[in-house]
Motif scaffolding. Structure first.
Motif, mmCIF file in Angstrom:
data_model
loop_
_atom_site.group_PDB
_atom_site.id
_atom_site.type_symbol
_atom_site.label_atom_id
_atom_site.label_comp_id
_atom_site.label_asym_id
_atom_site.label_seq_id
_atom_site.Cartn_x
_atom_site.Cartn_y
_atom_site.Cartn_z
ATOM 1 N N GLN A 53 0.849 -1.188 0.000
ATOM 2 C CA GLN A 53 0.000 0.000 0.000
ATOM 3 C C GLN A 53 0.889 1.244 0.000
ATOM 4 O O GLN A 53 0.894 2.033 0.940
ATOM 5 C CB GLN A 53 -0.950 -0.025 1.213
ATOM 6 N N THR A 54 1.657 1.369 -1.071
ATOM 7 C CA THR A 54 2.616 2.471 -1.180
ATOM 8 C C THR A 54 2.573 3.045 -2.595
ATOM 9 O O THR A 54 2.086 2.407 -3.536
ATOM 10 C CB THR A 54 4.051 2.003 -0.880
ATOM 11 N N CYS A 55 3.098 4.263 -2.708
ATOM 12 C CA CYS A 55 3.186 4.922 -4.005
ATOM 13 C C CYS A 55 4.346 5.921 -3.948
ATOM 14 O O CYS A 55 4.947 6.108 -2.879
ATOM 15 C CB CYS A 55 1.863 5.614 -4.346
ATOM 16 N N PRO A 56 4.678 6.585 -5.047
ATOM 17 C CA PRO A 56 5.792 7.545 -5.011
ATOM 18 C C PRO A 56 5.625 8.646 -3.970
ATOM 19 O O PRO A 56 6.619 9.108 -3.397
ATOM 20 C CB PRO A 56 5.794 8.119 -6.431
ATOM 21 N N VAL A 57 4.374 9.056 -3.671
ATOM 22 C CA VAL A 57 4.176 10.146 -2.711
ATOM 23 C C VAL A 57 4.527 9.696 -1.301
ATOM 24 O O VAL A 57 5.321 10.347 -0.611
ATOM 25 C CB VAL A 57 2.722 10.669 -2.764
ATOM 26 N N CYS A 58 3.928 8.575 -0.833
ATOM 27 C CA CYS A 58 4.195 8.174 0.556
ATOM 28 C C CYS A 58 5.567 7.530 0.715
ATOM 29 O O CYS A 58 6.053 7.373 1.840
ATOM 30 C CB CYS A 58 3.087 7.268 1.100
ATOM 31 N N LEU A 59 6.228 7.194 -0.404
ATOM 32 C CA LEU A 59 7.609 6.727 -0.329
ATOM 33 C C LEU A 59 8.604 7.873 -0.481
ATOM 34 O O LEU A 59 9.813 7.674 -0.374
ATOM 35 C CB LEU A 59 7.871 5.671 -1.402
ATOM 36 N N GLY A 60 8.092 9.073 -0.755
ATOM 37 C CA GLY A 60 8.968 10.244 -0.854
ATOM 38 C C GLY A 60 9.882 10.216 -2.055
ATOM 39 O O GLY A 60 11.009 10.721 -1.995
ATOM 40 N N LEU A 61 9.422 9.657 -3.172
ATOM 41 C CA LEU A 61 10.277 9.592 -4.359
ATOM 42 C C LEU A 61 10.376 10.969 -5.026
ATOM 43 O O LEU A 61 9.446 11.774 -4.951
ATOM 44 C CB LEU A 61 9.727 8.555 -5.341
ATOM 45 N N PRO A 62 11.488 11.246 -5.671
ATOM 46 C CA PRO A 62 11.686 12.568 -6.288
ATOM 47 C C PRO A 62 10.579 12.910 -7.282
ATOM 48 O O PRO A 62 10.133 12.065 -8.063
ATOM 49 C CB PRO A 62 13.040 12.423 -6.992
ATOM 50 N N GLY A 63 10.122 14.152 -7.228
ATOM 51 C CA GLY A 63 9.126 14.640 -8.168
ATOM 52 C C GLY A 63 7.693 14.413 -7.749
ATOM 53 O O GLY A 63 6.777 14.946 -8.387
ATOM 54 N N SER A 64 7.453 13.649 -6.689
ATOM 55 C CA SER A 64 6.077 13.395 -6.247
ATOM 56 C C SER A 64 5.594 14.556 -5.387
ATOM 57 O O SER A 64 6.370 15.173 -4.657
ATOM 58 C CB SER A 64 6.007 12.091 -5.443
ATOM 59 N N LEU A 65 4.313 14.867 -5.498
ATOM 60 C CA LEU A 65 3.749 15.994 -4.761
ATOM 61 C C LEU A 65 2.541 15.547 -3.935
ATOM 62 O O LEU A 65 1.698 14.780 -4.412
ATOM 63 C CB LEU A 65 3.316 17.093 -5.738
ATOM 64 N N PRO A 66 2.436 16.034 -2.701
ATOM 65 C CA PRO A 66 1.328 15.636 -1.826
ATOM 66 C C PRO A 66 0.079 16.464 -2.085
ATOM 67 O O PRO A 66 0.136 17.602 -2.547
ATOM 68 C CB PRO A 66 1.881 15.927 -0.431
ATOM 69 N N VAL A 67 -1.085 15.875 -1.752
ATOM 70 C CA VAL A 67 -2.372 16.576 -1.745
ATOM 71 C C VAL A 67 -3.062 16.210 -0.434
ATOM 72 O O VAL A 67 -3.206 15.027 -0.116
ATOM 73 C CB VAL A 67 -3.254 16.176 -2.944
ATOM 74 N N ALA A 68 -3.488 17.201 0.350
ATOM 75 C CA ALA A 68 -4.056 16.937 1.679
ATOM 76 C C ALA A 68 -5.398 16.240 1.580
ATOM 77 O O ALA A 68 -6.213 16.509 0.687
ATOM 78 C CB ALA A 68 -4.201 18.251 2.450
ATOM 79 N N ASN A 69 -5.642 15.324 2.518
ATOM 80 C CA ASN A 69 -6.869 14.539 2.595
ATOM 81 C C ASN A 69 -7.945 15.358 3.322
ATOM 82 O O ASN A 69 -7.834 15.637 4.517
ATOM 83 C CB ASN A 69 -6.578 13.239 3.358
ATOM 84 N N ALA A 70 -8.996 15.757 2.615
ATOM 85 C CA ALA A 70 -10.044 16.602 3.199
ATOM 86 C C ALA A 70 -10.779 15.907 4.328
ATOM 87 O O ALA A 70 -11.160 16.532 5.325
ATOM 88 C CB ALA A 70 -11.037 17.030 2.108
ATOM 89 N N ALA A 71 -10.994 14.576 4.186
ATOM 90 C CA ALA A 71 -11.706 13.836 5.236
ATOM 91 C C ALA A 71 -10.914 13.833 6.536
ATOM 92 O O ALA A 71 -11.485 13.891 7.627
ATOM 93 C CB ALA A 71 -11.975 12.401 4.771
ATOM 94 N N ALA A 72 -9.581 13.780 6.432
ATOM 95 C CA ALA A 72 -8.744 13.803 7.630
ATOM 96 C C ALA A 72 -8.799 15.165 8.310
ATOM 97 O O ALA A 72 -8.822 15.257 9.545
ATOM 98 C CB ALA A 72 -7.297 13.451 7.262
ATOM 99 N N ILE A 73 -8.825 16.222 7.516
ATOM 100 C CA ILE A 73 -8.930 17.567 8.092
ATOM 101 C C ILE A 73 -10.260 17.717 8.822
ATOM 102 O O ILE A 73 -10.311 18.239 9.948
ATOM 103 C CB ILE A 73 -8.783 18.623 6.982
ATOM 104 N N GLU A 74 -11.345 17.256 8.205
ATOM 105 C CA GLU A 74 -12.653 17.341 8.856
ATOM 106 C C GLU A 74 -12.684 16.546 10.157
ATOM 107 O O GLU A 74 -13.194 17.020 11.184
ATOM 108 C CB GLU A 74 -13.746 16.828 7.920
ATOM 109 N N ALA A 75 -12.134 15.330 10.154
ATOM 110 C CA ALA A 75 -12.123 14.500 11.361
ATOM 111 C C ALA A 75 -11.338 15.169 12.482
ATOM 112 O O ALA A 75 -11.729 15.113 13.654
ATOM 113 C CB ALA A 75 -11.538 13.120 11.045
ATOM 114 N N THR A 76 -10.232 15.808 12.138
ATOM 115 C CA THR A 76 -9.422 16.492 13.145
ATOM 116 C C THR A 76 -10.187 17.654 13.754
ATOM 117 O O THR A 76 -10.154 17.873 14.982
ATOM 118 C CB THR A 76 -8.109 16.991 12.525
#
Length: 504
Positions: A53-76
């Protein structure tokens, strides 16, 4: 004064309280139950094959960019609202820089000086006294991966032959709830720590924000403990016991650290500011590493994520939609069920309140629901070493059991046999009763034969009864109940015996 197997000296708990005042604080990490990770679309399923359950973003590979999870912000935000926090109108993420093998990016995306929620509180009750725990901040970040140290006796890196890393957990939304220091708890400090984490867990579970399963790591607690001489104007140096993973262990960790630190101070030593590991088997802690300060992490604003600016109307809408929280629910149920404060405390401490409530909702009376969950089922859970909620029986099935007893289909003794079948997976109570032939015997030929056999087999008892010692009839009732393997109704048996022996 005692000494542990590791050679650490411990002061008796009651004795240390005559000289030292504890101050505790808790940092609780909650994995949110979102379908995807915090900054990418990877799944968050627990127990999946490592690194699937991994991808370039959560593995921190060069060139990958994050996008914030709206559901997580709402839960917080909902967690912050439930804790009475002030919700920021503008905040942002930061990079927390440190290198661990389970941090694939070399930094953790977190929040630093601009958290999403601040200045809340949570009231907890211990032995009838209320303690207010001030919440400093509730902020959102990402979880790390998980190290597996192979070989050695402890499962830690020391003594291991090699280590493996599973990045499935890396990037899962993680909420950190940080309290302010909690002074004034005195002898109750360990219990206050446990009560706080218990109440916090119940709130988050009520919100549906997380399954808060400590055994799976979705709720983890770091316990800060310090001691200062009684009357001192300064607090002592704190230690941080990391990743304590059960409610009982939260209490044990505080108690152990208080006793250990008192011995250090009594000997003229200095308590080191460090992290500590908690050992479930012994209830002890051991040194981890010296505690970093914020400057060591070299925080700076995350350049790849835009700031968060929650709309005020949206926040108000979330606040209005919060469910009934545990404290309000307890107050309501205590009044509805006519319980004393002590009786409600028993339910809460046994972890039975939700189960009893659900059983009542399924048709049982509050008295019957409490009787079975706090009695026979609590005994079985204790014997099995599990929580009540882990027993293989549902509130609906308990409600059905109480109905069968109330209707006279089974008695309490047969009900316990019925529980055996339900817990063994043989079906619902009515199915177990039918399959095992557990229904109470009415005034059938079988029961008449058992009554007459009891009378014929005990002429001396019959003579005593007829001579005026009516209480001796109990021996005959017992004989019939034994012969019918508890399937007869005791009141019916007594009436039948009285008719035949006493002549009523």
């Amino acid at each position: 004064m005692t000494t542990t197997q590791a050679g650490e000296r411990l002061v008796d708990f009651d004795e240390l309280l005559t000289r030292y005042e504890p101050v505790i604080g808790l940092e609780t990490h909650v994995e949110l139950g979102t379908a995807s990770k915090m900054f990418c679309g990877c799944a968050t399923t627990f127990g999946a094959e490592p690194n699937t359950q991994t991808c370039p973003v959560c593995l921190g590979l060069p060139g990958s960019l994050p996008v914030a999870n709206a559901a997580a912000i709402e839960a917080t935000i909902r967690i912050g609202l439930a804790l009475g926090c002030r919700i920021a109108s503008w905040c942002r993420f930061a990079r927390k820089n440190y290198f661990y093998p389970d941090i694939p990016k070399g930094f953790q995306t977190s929040q630093y000086d601009e958290p999403l929620c601040t200045a809340g509180h949570l009231d907890v009750e211990v032995d009838g006294e209320t303690y207010r725990v001030e919440i400093e901040r509730v902020h959102l970040e990402e979880d790390t991966g998980k190290n597996l140290h192979v070989g050695g006796a402890t499962g830690r890196i020391h003594g291991a032959s090699y280590s493996l890393v599973d990045f499935n957990r890396a990037g899962i939304p993680l909420v950190e709830i940080v309290t302010r220091p909690i002074p004034g708890a005195g002898a109750k400090a360990p219990e206050v720590a446990r009560a706080y984490v218990t109440e916090l867990r119940d709130i988050i579970q009520t919100l549906g924000a997380s399954d808060v399963r400590m055994e799976q790591g979705s709720l983890r607690c770091d316990v800060n403990t310090s001691l200062a001489p009684v009357g001192s104007l300064e607090w002592g140096t704190r230690t941080e016991t990391k990743n304590v993973n059960s409610l009982r262990s939260v209490e044990r960790a505080v108690r152990y650290e208080m006793r250990r630190q008192a011995a250090v101070l009594d000997a003229g030593g200095r308590v080191l500011q460090e992290t500590r590991h908690f050992h479930e088997d012994t209830g002890s802690t051991s040194p981890g590493r010296s505690k970093e300060e914020a400057t060591d992490y070299r925080y700076f604003p995350e350049p790849d994520l835009v700031p968060i600016a929650p709309d005020a109307e949206w926040v108000e809408k979330l606040a209005a939609e919060l469910p009934e929280l545990p404290a309000a629910r307890r107050t309501r149920l205590q009044e509805e069920w006519g319980l004393s404060a002590t009786e409600m405390a028993w339910l809460v401490n046994a972890g039975a309140l939700g189960l009893v409530d659900a059983t009542v909702a399924a048709g049982a009376t509050p008295a019957d629901a409490r009787k079975w969950w706090l009695g026979e089922l609590a005994r079985r859970a204790n014997d099995a070493g599990v929580e009540l909620s882990e027993l293989a029986i549902t509130p609906r099935q308990v409600a059905e059991l109480t109905r069968l007893v109330a209707e006279g289909t089974i008695n309490d003794q047969l009900a316990r046999q019925t529980l055996d079948g339900v817990l063994a997976g043989e079906g619902d109570p009515a199915q177990v009763v039918e399959a095992r032939g557990l229904a109470v015997l009415g005034e059938s030929d079988e029961l008449v034969a058992a009554v007459e056999a009891a009378i014929a087999g005990a002429p001396d008892v019959v003579a005593k009864v007829r001579g005026g010692k009516v209480q001796a009839l109990g021996a005959l009732v017992g004989a019939v109940m034994k012969a019918t393997r508890g399937k007869a109704d005791a009141a019916t048996v007594r009436r039948m015996l009285e008719e035949r022996v006493v002549g009523k």
